[in-house]
Design an enzyme around this catalytic site. Structure first.
Site, short mmCIF file in Angstrom:
data_model
loop_
_atom_site.label_atom_id
_atom_site.label_comp_id
_atom_site.label_asym_id
_atom_site.label_seq_id
_atom_site.Cartn_x
_atom_site.Cartn_y
_atom_site.Cartn_z
N CYS A 16 0.77 -1.19 0.00
CA CYS A 16 0.00 0.00 0.00
C CYS A 16 0.82 1.26 0.00
O CYS A 16 1.99 1.24 -0.19
CB CYS A 16 -0.80 0.01 1.28
SG CYS A 16 0.06 -0.98 2.51
N ASN A 245 3.85 -0.60 5.00
CA ASN A 245 3.75 -0.83 3.57
C ASN A 245 4.77 -1.90 3.23
O ASN A 245 5.96 -1.69 3.38
CB ASN A 245 4.06 0.46 2.81
CG ASN A 245 4.25 0.24 1.33
OD1 ASN A 245 3.99 -0.85 0.81
ND2 ASN A 245 4.70 1.26 0.64
N GLY A 246 4.30 -3.04 2.78
CA GLY A 246 5.22 -4.11 2.44
C GLY A 246 4.71 -5.43 2.92
O GLY A 246 3.50 -5.63 3.03
N MET A 490 16.48 -27.61 -19.14
CA MET A 490 15.19 -28.20 -19.43
C MET A 490 14.44 -28.42 -18.11
O MET A 490 14.96 -28.14 -17.06
CB MET A 490 15.27 -29.50 -20.23
CG MET A 490 16.04 -29.39 -21.52
SD MET A 490 15.55 -28.03 -22.59
CE MET A 490 14.05 -28.65 -23.31
N GLU A 905 13.19 -13.06 -22.88
CA GLU A 905 13.59 -11.81 -22.26
C GLU A 905 14.79 -11.15 -22.91
O GLU A 905 15.37 -10.25 -22.33
CB GLU A 905 13.83 -12.01 -20.76
CG GLU A 905 15.11 -12.67 -20.38
CD GLU A 905 15.53 -12.30 -18.96
OE1 GLU A 905 15.73 -13.21 -18.17
OE2 GLU A 905 15.62 -11.11 -18.68
N LYS A 956 13.07 -21.90 -11.97
CA LYS A 956 13.87 -21.21 -10.95
C LYS A 956 13.12 -20.01 -10.42
O LYS A 956 13.59 -18.88 -10.53
CB LYS A 956 15.25 -20.81 -11.49
CG LYS A 956 15.20 -20.16 -12.86
CD LYS A 956 16.60 -19.73 -13.30
CE LYS A 956 16.56 -19.29 -14.75
NZ LYS A 956 17.84 -18.87 -15.27
#
Lengths: 1503, 473
Positions: A16, A245-246, A490, A905, A956
Site C-alpha cells: 500500500c 507498507n510491504g 530443461m 527476455e 527457478k
C-alpha cells in the site's frame, strides 16, 4: 472467508501507501487531520479496489486523542488529557450480540480496575461505502475509561494493553465481519479511525474527522492494497502503533518463534499481568498486524518504540557495513534475542510519544519526507502528496535501507538515523555484554580436517540413505569441485515423489516457496551484504528483559558443521551448554506391528526422550543417525527434526535447546534447507563429507583437489545454496528463515502433516507414516542386500532405464519427431499415449484424473483445429537461450496459425518487425518484460500484441539468471543493447516490483507504452498463487499465466529445477477458485504452462480453468531437440539451444514441424471435446466437475491422494468461470492524451512542439504514450533531439518519462518519484528544484528509487539527490546526479553515470559494462563500492573530456551550483573523480593489459 | 561432470582392419585394436545426453553407455568395467560382433559420426581381462533350485549366468561338441576368435555352471529326465532353420546353406576333419552368395580365404541408400549401405537380382539364371519385385551359398519332446515372460523371437532368467 477448494485466506497479502504528517512542535491542529486525509487521497493509486469499485481494501488514520473535540464539541465530561483512555471498538451489528460484548468488555474493564466513563456510538455514513464493505460493516463505538488506580502515562497504557488482550482472548467472537468484535485502538494517547474503504471515503464515513475541533499533532495514514477483496475491517491499517507498507516474508518463522517463547516471558513492569498478554499475536491478523502486536508489547514492556523497531527490523550489519563497534554490539546483542521480521517494509509508527519511520534492510519500499520551515513534516511513500510551496521547504529527504527517523513529540526534536542508533547503542554497554558473555569455542569454524571414514562399508551406508551414482557424480562432485551447485537445463519431467516407484527421500515431497509480486526475492550474490547465515545456540525466551546473560550464546557463522566443529560442540564443557546425542532410528522388524507403527512409536519416544534431556538441563540436542545397529533403520531426518521441533514448541521448551543434526541423509542444498526450515539449528552431513573425501582420494572429482579443500568447497556451495533458497523467499537472515517452514508439501497426508509439520500447506493429501516407513525400509533393505561397488543409477537428472521414470522417453521423442516429419497422426497418437497413459506408471497429478461419463457429440460438430490452435502459445525462450534459427521458426509458425510466440527476455531484432516477402512474420506476438529488461525499448513494446511481465519462471522461481559473456556475440549484444563479450545479469526481482501496488504501476506503464497490446503477468504455481493472481487481476492485467514448477530452462541450479514451486494443477485450480470467489475471473484470461505435451493436458487445463496453453519443450522437441539437457553448455548437437555457428548448421527444424505439432494437439483436443460433449472450447473452461480421480490406479503411494480441493468449483454459473469482458485500462485520464492533442501532427511532421503544464504525483508515466507514438512512426531512432518538449512544474508521479523515445525532452521543475526514465529509449529528462527553493539542491532528494531501470539510451540530468538503485541495469543512458543511495549502477551493462555527491553502499554490484564517474570528496568511495566486478581508476584524457561535456550539459540544463563550482575549478576538482570501470568491459574494450586480462576470473560467475 | 566439445573437434576413429594382403591368408581376427589413449579420446566424444538413446533406445541390454564412456574418457577403466558388467554379462562378445545398435541411435550420429561405443566396450572388457579384474561371479549361497538350459548360444549362456548368480544350480545342455552356439559355428574366426568364448566358458565353469555337450534333448536325454532333475528348463536353442530358395535346380550339388558352409570352416579351424565329399571349399571356384546380409558377408570372407576364383553377392532387394532414407529417421537403426572388411577382400555385389533357376552339369551346379527386378507397389499396397523386361541373364557359378536368412521355425524334435504349442508362423508359442504352453518350460533368444542379433539373444536370456527366478522363488 473460509478456505474453499485450494483457496485459503492465510495467503492474503497486502501492501500500500503509507505515511504520516506531523507538527514537529507538537501543536495539535485540525489541519493535520485534514492533511492526513489529503495524503490518503493522493495515495489512492497505491490502493486497490476489487470487482466492486467502491469498496477499497482499507484505509485509515492513527491520530492523537482529540481531547478538545470530545470535551468542547461533544461536551463530554472527561478527566484531563492523559488521564482517560478511549477505545475504538468494532462491535456486532445485531443489538443483542452487541450488548453481550459490551457487557463482557465492561466486566473485564472493572476487573482490570477501570471505570467506564462513557460509551459513544460513532456516527458513520454507510452510504458512502461500496456494497461489499457495507455488507460486513461493524457497529463502530467508542468507550471512555479511567483507571481506578489513578494510573497515567506508560503505566496506564500497560493496563490498557492488558485489558485489551483479555477482552480479545475472552471474546468468543471472531475479529472479522459484522458480527465480530475488534478493538481498533485503546489508549489514552492515540486513536485509530479506519475501515474497509478507500482513502477519500474515510472522512466521509467518519464525520468526526471533519470537525474543526478534531485536532492532532500527528496523523499516521495508510491506504491498503490487498490481493483479495474478501471484506475485512480489522485488517485495515493503521494498527495501534504502526502502519506498514510491504510484507513480512518471515512471518511464519516469527510467529512460530513467538509462540515458542511467549509462555516464558516476564517483566517487572507487567508483573503477574504478563500472562494475560499471551498469546501475544492476534489470531487471524495479517503479518503487519502481528508485527504491531509485538512492537506494542516490546515498547510497553520498557523499551522506547524506536529501540523496539530496531530490534524487530534491524538494518544489515554484516562485515561490509561500516559501523562502530558499539552499534554492532547493539545489533549482535539483540540478534540473540529476536530474529528479524524481515521483508519489504516501510513502517510509520507512533506510540503517542514518539513518531517515526523505518525502512527494511533492503530498502525495498520508497520513503520520502519533506520538512518545512514552520515545523511541519510529511513522510510518505511518494513525494507530492501535499502541496507545499517551494520557498517553505527546509529539507527534502528519503530513508535509505535500514534507516530510521524519529521525532520526539514533546520536544519536537528531529533525530536522523545515525543519531538515533548511536543513542540506543549506548543505552547499556551491549558491546561489552556480548564480548564478555559469548561462548568462545577454540578453533570453531576454522579449517576442516581430513575425513576419516571406512571405505569398506561406505557403499553400504550410502545405500542406507538412498545415495545414487548421480548424487556422487552430479551433485557432490560439482559442489566439491567448483564450490557451486550443479546447473542443469530443461524442465523436470519425472514423477512427483508421491507417484514415484523408487523410494523417495522425504525432502522430495517438499517444494520451496518463493516470493512473487507481493514481495521481491533478493539477489544473494550481488546483494549478499544484506544476508546472513549466522545463527545462535542458546537463545533466551524472555525478550522483554535486557540483561548481560542474554548474550551468553554460541555463535555459528553458518549452519553446516564440519566433523571437527560438531566434535567441539560435543565436548563443550559448560554447565549450561551440555550436549547429548540421541539416535533417530526405528526398529525394522516386529511381529505385531507394522513399519508405520514402529516409526510412530519411535518418533514419540524420540520426542519424549528429547524433552527429558532438555528438562534435565541439556541444551544441545544432537539427533544422530550415525553408526546405527543393523536392525535399526534411520528415520527420515526431516521428519525427526520437525517432530521434535514442534513437540518442544508446543511444550514451550523449544528455545531451551539447540537441535543439531548429525545425518547421513542430507547431502544437497534442498536437504539442509528443509532441515533448517523445519527447525534444525545446524546440520553435520557426515556421509556427504565422507563421500566427497572418497571421491577426492579416488581422483574422481572434476578438479584435482585434496580432501579438506574439496569439503571446504562443498560447505561453500551449501552456504551459497542456502542463501539462494532464503533469498528466493525474500528472506535475508537464517535466523528468521529457521523454522519459517517456507515450503509446501505435495503428497503427504494431513494426518502426518498435522502431527509433524503443522502449519505447512499440503493440499492433495498423500502418504502416511506407513509409506514413509516403507520407503525408509526399502533403502535399509538395499543396504543389507545390495551387492557390488556400484550404487543405483539414479536417473533423476538424466534418463536411465533402471532409474527414475521420465515423461520424455526415447520412445516419446522418437514418435513425436517421426510423426511430425511424416505427418503421421497415428504415430502422434502413439506419442500421446506415451505421455497420457499413466494408469500403470503415474507421473503427474493430471495423470491420475479421469473424465466423467457425459453425453458426447459428433466430432464434426466440434470447433475446428484451426480455431483451437489460436489458444496455443509457445513458452518464453529468448534469442540467446535458443538459436536464431529455432527462434524464427517458432515465430513464423505461430504467426501463420494465428497463435502467439513469445520472444523471451532478450529483446528482438527490429529487422524482424518487417514482414517477409512471402507474408511470413518473424515478429514474436508476445514480447516479454523480465527483470533484466534487455532490449525493452519503446520500439520493442509498440511492436507487441501482448506484453508479458515475467515475474517468475517455473524452473527457478525467485532467481535471476546470467548470460555469460562468451555467449554474448555481436548479434545478441546488438539486440540486447549491450556489449559483445560482456556478461549480462538478470536480477531475481523486478526492481520496480517490490510489492503488489508496484505491479499495478508497471502494468500501467506498459499500457502507456503500447495502448493496443494486452498485458499479461506470468506467475509460478505455489500455495497462495491464487491470491497473488487476484491482486494482479485487480492491478488490471488482461491475462495471467500460471506456470508449473516443472517448466523448462536454459540454465538453472538443479535443486531449483526440482524443488522450487508446485505443479500447475494446484496453482491453476487455486487461481480459478480465488478469482471466481472474488468475481474477478470474468475480466482476466488464464493461461497455463509447464510440461504440457498433449491434447489431454490441454483439456485438463481447460477444465481446471485455463483458456490458453503454453508449450515450450514439446515445441523444441518438434524442432529436433533430443533432451540433451545441456543447453547451459552451448553444445546443443541439434542446433536448437546453442549459438555455436557450427552447431547451428545442424538445425533441421522447420515452421511446418511446429504447425504440425499444434494441429495434432488440437486434433487430439477435439477428440476429447467430442467425447465430453463440448462444441465450443469456451464451454469447457472451468468445468472441473467433469473430472474425477481415476479409480483404475492402484499404486500404493497414490492411495492417500485426495483431489477434492483441486476439483472444487466455486461457481455453478458457467459465465463466471471464464473471461467475458475486457479490463479497464485506466488510461483515460492520462496527461499524455491531452498533450497529444496539443502536439497535433507534430510527430508526423517533425514540427517542434513545446508544452508547459503543471504536474502532480497522481500524474504517472508522463511522456510514455507520446513516446509510443514516436516509436510506432519512427522506430528506435525516433525524432531529432528536442522535437517535443514538455515543461512541467510540480511533483511528478512515478515513472516520469518511462520508455521515453528519442526526440522527447521532459524538463521538470520540482521533484519526481520512483522510476524516472525507466526503459529510457533515447529521450532526455531534466529535473531541477522548483524556482524559489531555498535549500541547496545537492543536499536534497529530488528523485526516487530505481531511476533509469533498463534504459537503453537517452540522457538524464538531476539537480539533486536520488534514491536507491540509481541507473540499475542501465545499458546506454547518460546520467548526471548529485548524490544517490545504495546499490547504484547495479547490473549496469552500458552508458555513463556521473555522481557529483555522496553514494550509498554496494555501488556497482554486478556492473559488467558502462562507466561511472564519482566525485569522491572525502576519498572513501572504495569502501562503498562493490569491487567484485569493477576496477576503480583515475581518469585519462578521454574520460576527462567526456566527463566535462556531461557536466557542462548538466550545468546548462539544470543550473546546478555544484556543477558550476566544479567546472570553475576544473583543474583542481577533476582529480577528485574516480572512474568505475567494470573489468569485463575493460577487457572487451581492449583497455586491459595483456597480462591482466589473462588472469582467470571465475569467482562468482555462475550460469 | 565435465563437458567439452570434443564431439566436434575429435573425429571418429575406428580401429580398422589388418592389411588386406595379410589378413586374407589366415583366419585370425581382422579387426585391430586402438591404444587406450586413443580410445579415451574417442570416449570423450560422448556428449552424455540427458536422454541417452544409445542406452535407452538402441541397446537391448540397456548398457549405460554414457557412464562407461565418461569413465573411460577420464581413464577410470575399472569403474567403466563395473558399470558395463552391471548390465552386460559378456561384453567381450558384443564388443566384437555387435552391430552396435547404440551407435545407430547415438545423437552424434544424427549429424556427423556416432561415438565408437562398440570399440570402447571391447577395450574396457579386454583391459579388464588383462588386469585380472574380470572375476567369476560366484553366488554367495545356493537356493536349492535347479534349471536346465538347452543350448549354449548367447541366450543360453546369459540365461545360465543370471540364474547361477542368483544361486540356482544350472546345467547347460549343448547338442554340438563345443559350446557357444551360433557364436562358435556361425561367426567365422576372423571375426570372433573362439578363444574368447572359451575364456568365458571357463569363468562360468568356475562359477559352478555345469555344461554338458553332445547331448540332444529328446533323444540323448528324455524330457522326463530333464524335468525330474530340474525345477524349470529354458529353451535357448536358436532359430537356425535357414530360408530355402525354391527354384528349379536347387537339388544340384554345390548349392549349400551359408550356415552349413560357415560352420564347417569353423569346425575345420577347430581341428575337426571332414572327408573330401563333405567338404565345401571355394578354392578356385566361382562363388555366388545369394543374400546380402551379414551371413553373406561372412561367406565372402571365408571364400576369399579358401581361395575362390571369383565371388559375386546378389540380393533381391535394392541397394540401401548411403544416408538414411526419409522413412528411416533417426533414432531408428539406419538401413544404409555398408561394406564390411570381407566385401573389400574381393567380391562383386549386385542388387535387385532375383534368382530363377540353377543350371547344372552332371548334377553339379554351373550357373544361375537370374533376372533384374524393379520394386513396385502392388495392389495391396506392399512393394513387390517385378522382373525387368529383357532383364534375364546367366551367372556362372561353381559354389552357390544361400544366405537368405532364417525362418524362425521351431525344431520339430524339441516341439515334440516338450509338447509345445506353436504359433501360426511356426514358432514356439510363449508369453511375454518367456513361458511356453508347457509348465516349467521357458524359451529365450532366437528360439523365442526368431533370428536376431547376439546382443538381443543375450538380453533376452537375461530377461527370461529373471522371470524364471520370479517363478522359482
Amino acid at each position: 472467508m473460509k478456505a474453499q477448494g485450494l483457496y485459503n485466506s492465510q495467503y492474503e497479502h497486502d501492501a500500500c501507501g503509507v505515511g504520516f504528517v506531523l507538527n514537529m512542535n507538537a501543536k495539535k491542529e485540525h489541519k493535520i487531520v485534514e492533511n492526513g486525509v489529503n495524503v490518503l487521497v493522493n495515495l489512492l493509486h497505491r490502493g486497490a479496489t476489487g470487482a466492486d469499485v467502491n469498496t477499497g481494501d482499507g484505509a485509515g488514520l492513527l491520530l492523537e486523542i482529540p481531547d478538545r473535540f470530545f470535551k468542547e464539541s461533544l461536551k463530554m465530561k472527561l478527566p484531563a488529557m492523559g488521564k482517560y483512555a478511549v477505545g475504538m471498538l468494532f462491535l456486532p451489528e445485531a443489538d443483542a450480540k452487541r450488548r453481550t460484548v459490551r457487557t463482557m468488555f465492561e466486566r473485564i474493564a472493572h476487573e482490570e480496575n477501570f471505570n467506564v466513563l462513557a460509551f459513544r456510538d460513532v456516527p458513520c455514513k454507510p452510504e458512502v461505502l461500496g456494497e461489499s464493505a457495507r455488507e460486513v460493516m461493524p457497529h463502530v463505538a467508542q468507550i471512555f475509561l479511567e483507571s481506578k488506580l489513578g494510573l497515567d502515562g506508560d503505566a496506564l497504557e500497560r493496563a490498557l494493553l492488558v485489558l485489551r488482550k483479555r477482552a480479545e482472548h475472552e471474546s468468543e467472537l471472531p475479529a472479522d465481519g459484522c458480527d465480530g468484535f475488534y478493538i481498533a485502538s485503546l489508549s489514552a494517547r492515540t486513536i485509530v479511525y479506519k475501515g474497509m474503504m478507500t482513502g477519500p471515503q474515510v472522512p466521509l464515513f467518519y464525520p468526526d474527522l471533519k470537525n474543526d475541533l478534531f485536532e492532532s499533532a500527528v496523523a499516521v495514514v495508510h491506504q491498503r492494497y490487498s490481493t483479495n477483496t474478501f471484506p475485512s475491517w480489522p485488517l485495515a491499517q493503521p494498527f495501534r502503533f504502526l502502519a506498514h507498507n510491504g510484507e513480512i516474508n518471515t512471518i511464519r518463522g516469527n510467529r512460530n518463534w513467538m509462540r515458542a517463547r511467549e509462555a516464558n516471558i516476564s517483566s517487572p513492569l507487567f508483573g503477574e499481568d504478563v500472562k494475560k498478554l499471551v498469546p501475544i499475536l492476534e489470531n487471524g491478523s495479517s503479518d503487519s498486524g502481528n508485527l504491531d502486536n509485538v512492537l506494542e508489547v516490546l515498547t510497553l514492556g520498557g523499551r522506547e518504540v524506536g529501540h523496539s523497531m530496531m530490534m524487530l527490523m534491524p538494518q544489515a550489519w554484516g562485515k561490509k557495513h561500516a559501523m562502530g563497534p558499539d552499534l554492532r554490539g547493539f545489533f549482535e546483542f539483540h540478534a540473540g534475542i529476536m530474529e528479524p521480521w524481515d521483508g519489504p517494509a516501510a513502517v510509520a509508527f507512533t506510540d503517542g510519544k514518539w513518531v517515526g519511520a523505518t525502512l527494511d534492510r533492503n530498502g525495498l519500499r520508497p520513503a520520502r519526507y519533506t520538512i518545512t520551515n514552520d515545523g511541519f513534516m510529511v513522510f510518505a511513500s511518494e513525494v507530492g502528496v501535499l502541496d507545499i510551496p517551494a520557498e517553505n521547504v527546509k529539507e527534502k529527504g528519503s530513508l535509505r535501507p535500514g534507516q530510521m527517523l524519529l521525532i520526539n513529540m514533546e520536544t519536537g526534536r528531529f533525530y536522523k538515523d545515525a543519531e538515533i542508533k548511536s543513542r540506543f547503542a549506548r543505552k547499556v554497554p551491549y558491546r561489552r555484554w556480548v564480548k564478555e558473555n559469548h561462548i568462545d569455542i577454540h578453533g570453531f569454524f576454522n579449517a576442516v580436517g581430513e575425513v576419516v571414514g571406512d571405505p569398506s562399508t561406505l557403499v553400504k551406508r550410502q545405500r542406507l540413505f538412498g545415495y545414487t551414482r548421480e548424487d556422487l557424480e552430479i551433485i557432490l562432485n560439482a559442489m566439491a569441485s567448483s564450490g557451486v551447485e550443479p546447473i542443469g537445463s530443461m524442465g523436470s519431467d519425472q514423477p512427483l515423489a508421491v507417484l514415484s516407484e523408487k523410494p523417495q527421500l522425504l525432502y522430495w515431497y517438499f517444494k520451496q516457496l518463493f516470493a512473487q509480486v507481493t514481495n521481491p526475492p533478493i539477489d544473494p550474490i550481488r546483494e549478499e551484504l544484506v544476508m546472513s547465515l549466522m545463527t545462535f545456540l542458546g537463545i533466551h525466551d524472555n525478550f522483554l528483559a535486557e540483561e548481560p546473560s542474554q548474550a551468553r550464546l554460541v555463535k555459528f557463522r553458518y549452519p553446516v558443521l564440519s566433523n571437527e566443529d560438531l566434535g567441539r560442540i560435543r565436548t563443550l564443557n559448560y554447565d549450561d551448554y551440555k550436549s547429548v546425542t540421541i539416535k533417530m532410528a526405528f526398529p525394522v522388524l516386529s511381529d505385531r506391528k507394522s513399519a508405520g507403527e514402529l516409526l510412530e512409536e519411535a518418533l514419540d519416544a524420540l520426542c519424549r526422550n528429547v524433552e527429558e534431556k532438555v528438562r534435565a538441563g541439556y541444551s544441545i540436542i544432537i539427533l544422530s543417525d550415525k553408526d546405527l545397529p543393523e536392525e535399526m533403520a534411520p528415520m527420515p531426518a526431516l521428519l525427526a527434526v520437525s517432530a521434535v521441533n514442534q513437540y518442544l514448541s508446543r511444550r514451550a521448551i523449544r528455545t531451551s535447546c539447540g537441535l543439531i543434526l548429525e545425518t547421513g541423509e542430507a547431502r544437497e542444498v534442498m536437504h539442509v534447507a528443509s532441515l533448517l526450515g523445519f527447525g534444525a539449528t545446524a546440520v553435520n552431513p557426515y556421509l556427504a563429507f565422507e563421500s566427497i573425501a572418497e571421491l577426492s582420494r579416488a581422483g574422481e572429482l572434476d578438479v584435482h583437489l585434496g580432501v579438506t579443500e574439496a569439503i571446504e568447497h562443498y560447505i561453500d556451495a551449501m552456504n551459497k545454496g542456502l542463501k539462494k533458497v532464503m533469498s528466493r523467499m525474500g528472506i535475508s537472515t537464517l535466523r528468521s528463515y529457521r523454522n519459517a517452514q517456507v515450503f509446501e508439501i505435495v503428497g503427504i497426508s494431513s494426518k502426518v502433516v498435522d502431527k509433524y509439520f503443522a502449519g505447512t500447506a499440503s493440499r492433495v493429501g498423500g502418504i502416511g507414516l506407513e509409506e514413509i516407513a516403507k520407503e525408509a525400509l526399502m533403502r535399509w533393505r538395499s543396504s543389507i542386500e545390495g551387492q557390488g561397488a556400484l550404487l543405483p543409477v539414479g536417473g533423476e537428472y538424466r534418463y536411465r532405464k533402471d532409474g527414475e521414470r521420465h515423461l520424455w522417453t526415447p520412445e516419446a521423442i522418437a514418435n513425436l519427431q517421426i510423426s511430425l516429419r511424416t505427418s503421421d497422426y497415428a504415430r502422434y497418437k502413439k506419442y500421446a499415449a506415451c505421455i497420457n497413459d499413466q494408469v500403470k506408471h503415474q507421473s503427474t497429478l493430471r495423470g491420475l484424473f479421469a473424465f466423467k461419463k457425459t453425453n458426447s457429440v459428433p466430432i464434426e460438430e466440434v470447433e475446428p483445429a484451426s480455431e483451437i490452435v489460436k489458444r496455443f502459445v509457445t513458452g518464453a525462450m529468448s534469442y540467446g537461450a535458443i538459436s536464431q534459427e529455432a527462434h524464427e521458426a517458432i515465430a513464423i509458425a505461430m504467426n501463420r496459425i494465428g497463435a502467439k510466440s513469445n520472444c523471451g527476455e532478450g529483446g528482438e531484432d527490429p529487422k524482424r518487425y518487417e514482414k517477409l516477402s512471402n507474408g511470413d512474420s518473424l515478429s514474436s506476438a508476445t514480447k516479454q518484460v523480465a527483470s533484466g529488461r534487455f532490449g525493452v525499448t519503446s520500439e520493442y513494446l509498440v511492436n507487441a500484441k501482448e506484453i508479458q511481465i515475467k515475474i517468475a519462471q517455473g524452473a527457478k522461481p525467485g532467481e535471476g539468471g546470467q548470460l555469460p559473456g562468451h555467449k554474448v556475440n555481436e548479434e545478441i549484444a546488438r539486440v540486447r543493447h549491450s556489449t559483445p563479450g560482456v556478461t549480462l545479469i538478470s536480477p531475481p526481482p523486478h526492481h520496480d516490483i517490490y510489492s503488489i501496488e508496484d505491479i499495478a504501476q508497471l502494468i500501467y506503464d506498459l499500457r502507456n507504452a503500447n495502448d493496443e497490446a494486452r498485458v499479461s503477468v506470468k506467475l509460478v504455481s505455489e500455495a497462495g498463487v491464487g491470491t497473488v493472481a487476484a491482486g494482479v487481476a485487480k492491478a488490471r492485467a488482461d491475462m495471467i499465466l500460471i506456470s508449473g514448477y516443472d517448466g523448462g530452462t536454459g540454465a538453472s541450479p538443479l535443486s531449483s529445477i526440482k524443488h522450487a514451486g508446485a505443479p500447475w494443477e494446484l496453482g491453476l485450480s487455486e487461481t480459478q477458485t480465488t478469482l471466481v470467489l472474488n468475481s474477478l475471473r470474468s475480466r482476466v484470461r488464464l493461461q497455463v504452462d509447464g510440461q504440457l505435451k498433449t491434447g489431454r493436458d490441454v483439456v485438463i487445463g481447460a477444465l481446471l480453468g485455463a483458456e490458453e496453453f503454453g508449450f515450450a519443450t514439446a515445441v523444441l522437441v518438434s524442432l529436433g531437440c533430443v533432451m540433451m539437457r545441456h543447453c547451459h553448455s552451448n553444445t546443443c548437437p541439434v542446433g536448437v539451444a546453442t549459438q555455436d555457428p557450427e552447431l547451428r548448421k545442424r538445425f533441421k527444424g522447420t515452421p511446418e514441424n511446429v504447425i504440425q505439432f499444434f494441429m495434432f494437439v488440437a486434433e487430439e483436443v477435439r477428440e476429447y471435446m467430442a467425447q465430453l460433449g463440448f462444441r465450443k472450447f469456451d464451454e469447457m473452461v472451468g468445468r472441473s466437475d467433469l473430472l474425477e480421480m481415476n479409480k483404475a490406479i492402484d499404486f500404493w503411494k497414490a492411495k492417500g491422494l485426495d483431489y477434492s480441493g483441486i476439483l472444487y468449483s466455486a461457481s455453478k454459473d458457467p459465465s463466471a468461470t471464464h473471461c467475458t469482458e475486457h479490463q479497464a485500462t485506466g488510461l483515460e485520464g492520462a496527461l499524455d492524451y491531452e498533450f497529444l492533442k496539443e502536439i497535433g501532427d507534430g510527430i508526423e511532421t517533425g514540427r517542434k512542439v513545446v508544452i508547459e503544464h503543471p504536474i502532480r504525483n497522481i500524474h504517472r508515466t508522463v511522456g510514455t504514450i507520446i513516446s509510443s507514438r514516436i516509436a510506432r512512426k519512427y522506430g528506435y531512432k525516433g525524432l531529432p533531439d528536442d522535437s517535443i518538449t514538455l515543461r512541467l512544474k510540480g511533483s511528478a508521479g512515478q515513472s516520469l518519462g518511462a520508455f521515453g523515445a528519442h526526440g522527447l525532452t521532459i524538463e521538470l521543475e520540482g521533484e519526481a518519484n520512483d522510476y524516472i526514465g525507466k526503459g529510457l529509449s533515447g529521450g532526455k529528462i531534466i529535473v531541477r528544484p522548483a524556482a524559489g527553493s531555498k535549500f541547496a539542491p545537492e543536499d536534497n532528494v529530488i528523485g526516487g528509487n530505481v531511476i533509469l531501470y533498463g534504459a537503453t539510451s537517452g540522457e538524464l540530468y538531476l539537480n539533486g539527490r536520488a534514491g536507491e538503485r540509481f541507473a540499475i541495469r542501465n545499458s546506454g543512458a547518460l546520467a548526471v546526479v548529485e548524490g544517490i543511495g545504495d546499490h547504484a549502477c547495479e547490473y549496469m551493462t552500458g552508458g555513463r553515470v556521473v555522481v557529483l555527491g555522496p553514494t550509498g553502499i554496494n555501488f556497482g554490484a554486478g556492473m559488467s559494462g558502462g562507466i561511472a564517474y564519482v566525485y569522491d570528496e572525502n576519498g572513501r568511495f572504495d569502501s562503498l563500492c562493490n569491487t567484485e566486478m569493477v576496477d576503480l581508476d583515475t581518469l585519462d584524457l578521454n574520460d576527462e573530456s567526456e566527463l566535462k561535456k556531461l557536466l557542462e550539459n548538466h550545468l546548462r540544463y539544470t543550473l546546478s551550483p555544484k556543477a558550476k563550482r566544479i567546472l570553475e575549478n576544473w583543474e583542481r576538482e577533476r582529480e577528485r573523480f574516480v572512474k568505475v570501470f567494470p573489468m569485463e568491459y575493460r577487457r572487451v574494450l581492449g583497455a586491459m593489459s595483456k597480462k591482466d586480462s589473462e588472469v582467470p576470473r571465475t569467482a562468482k560467475t555462475r550460469e | 561432470m565435465i563437458l567439452n566439445k570434443s564431439f566436434l573437434t575429435v573425429a571418429r576413429r575406428d580401429p580398422g582392419v589388418r592389411p588386406l594382403k595379410e589378413r586374407v591368408h589366415d583366419y585370425e581376427p581382422v579387426e585391430m585394436e586402438l591404444s587406450q589413449d586413443i580410445v579415451r579420446e574417442q570416449a570423450s566424444r560422448c556428449m552424455n545426453c540427458g536422454v541417452p538413446f544409445c542406452h535407452a533406445f538402441g541397446c537391448p541390454l540397456e548398457n549405460v553407455v554414457p557412464e562407461t564412456n565418461h569413465a573411460v574418457a577420464r581413464g577410470e577403466w575399472k569403474k567403466a568395467l563395473d558399470i558395463l558388467l552391471e548390465t552386460s554379462p559378456f561384453p567381450e562378445f558384443t564388443g566384437i560382433v555387435c552391430p552396435a545398435l547404440c551407435e545407430g541411435s547415438c545423437v552424434n550420429g544424427q549429424d556427423g559420426y556416432s561415438v565408437t561405443n562398440r570399440e570402447i566396450e571391447h577395450t574396457i572388457i579386454e583391459n579388464g581381462f588383462a588386469n585380472g579384474w574380470v572375476l567369476p561371479n560366484i553366488p554367495k549361497r545356493r537356493i536349492g533350485k535347479r534349471v536346465a538350459v538347452i543350448g549354449s548360444g548367447p541366450a543360453g549362456l546369459a540365461c545360465a549366468e543370471y540364474l547361477n548368480r542368483a544361486g540356482v544350480d544350472v546345467t547347460v545342455y549343448e547338442k554340438a561338441e563345443y559350446l557357444g552356439g551360433i557364436m562358435r559355428y556361425g561367426i567365422p574366426d576372423f571375426r570372433l576368435s573362439k578363444k574368447i568364448i572359451e575364456r568365458r566358458i571357463a569363468l562360468m565353469q568356475q562359477e559352478g555352471i555345469h555344461f554338458e555337450t553332445g547331448i540332444n534333448i529328446g533323444t540323448d536325454a528324455s524330457p522326463e529326465y530333464i524335468f525330474r532333475k530340474n525345477d524349470a528348463m529354458v529353451l535357448t536353442c536358436g532359430a537356425r532353420t535357414p530360408r530355402d530358395l525354391k527354384i528349379p535346380g536347387r537339388e544340384l550339388s554345390g548349392i549349400h546353406f551359408a550356415l552349413d558352409y560357415l560352420t564347417q570352416q569353423n569346425r575345420l579351424n577347430g581341428g575337426e576333419i571332414f572327408s573330401p565329399d563333405e567338404t565345401m571349399n571355394a578354392k578356385d571356384k566361382r562363388v555366388v552368395v545369394i543374400g546380402g546380409g551379414d551371413t553373406g558377408a561372412n561367406c565372402i570372407g571365408t571364400a576369399v580365404r579358401q581361395g575362390a576364383a571369383s565371388i559375386m553377392q546378389i540380393e533381391i532387394m535394392p541397394c540401401p541408400p548411403v544416408a538414411r532414407a526419409a522413412n528411416n529417421p533417426w533414432p531408428e537403426w539406419p538401413r544404409v549401405f555398408k561394406e564390411s572388411a570381407s566385401h573389400k577382400e574381393g567380391c562383386v555385389r549386385k542388387w535387385n537380382i532375383n534368382t530363377l533357376e540353377a543350371i547344372g552339369e552332371n548334377g553339379i551346379v554351373k550357373a544361375l539364371k537370374c533376372v533384374e527386378v524393379e520394386w513396385k507397389r502392388g495392389e495391396d499396397g506392399r512393394m513387390i519385385p517385378v522382373p525387368k523386361q529383357n532383364g534375364e541373364f546367366i551367372l556362372e557359378a561353381d559354389l552357390v551359398l544361400l544366405a537368405m536368412g532364417f525362418t524362425g521355425h521351431a525344431i520339430p524334435e524339441i516341439v515334440d519332446a516338450f509338447n509345445l504349442k506353436l504359433t501360426e508362423r511356426g514358432g514356439i508359442y510363449h508369453d511375454a515372460n518367456g513361458k511356453t504352453s508347457t509348465d516349467g518350460v521357458y524359451i529365450a533368444g532366437d528360439a523365442a523371437s526368431g533370428p536376431s542379433l547376439v546382443v538381443r539373444a543375450i538380453a533376452d536370456g537375461k530377461r527370461v532368467a529373471l522371470k524364471i527366478l520370479e517363478g522359482l522363488t
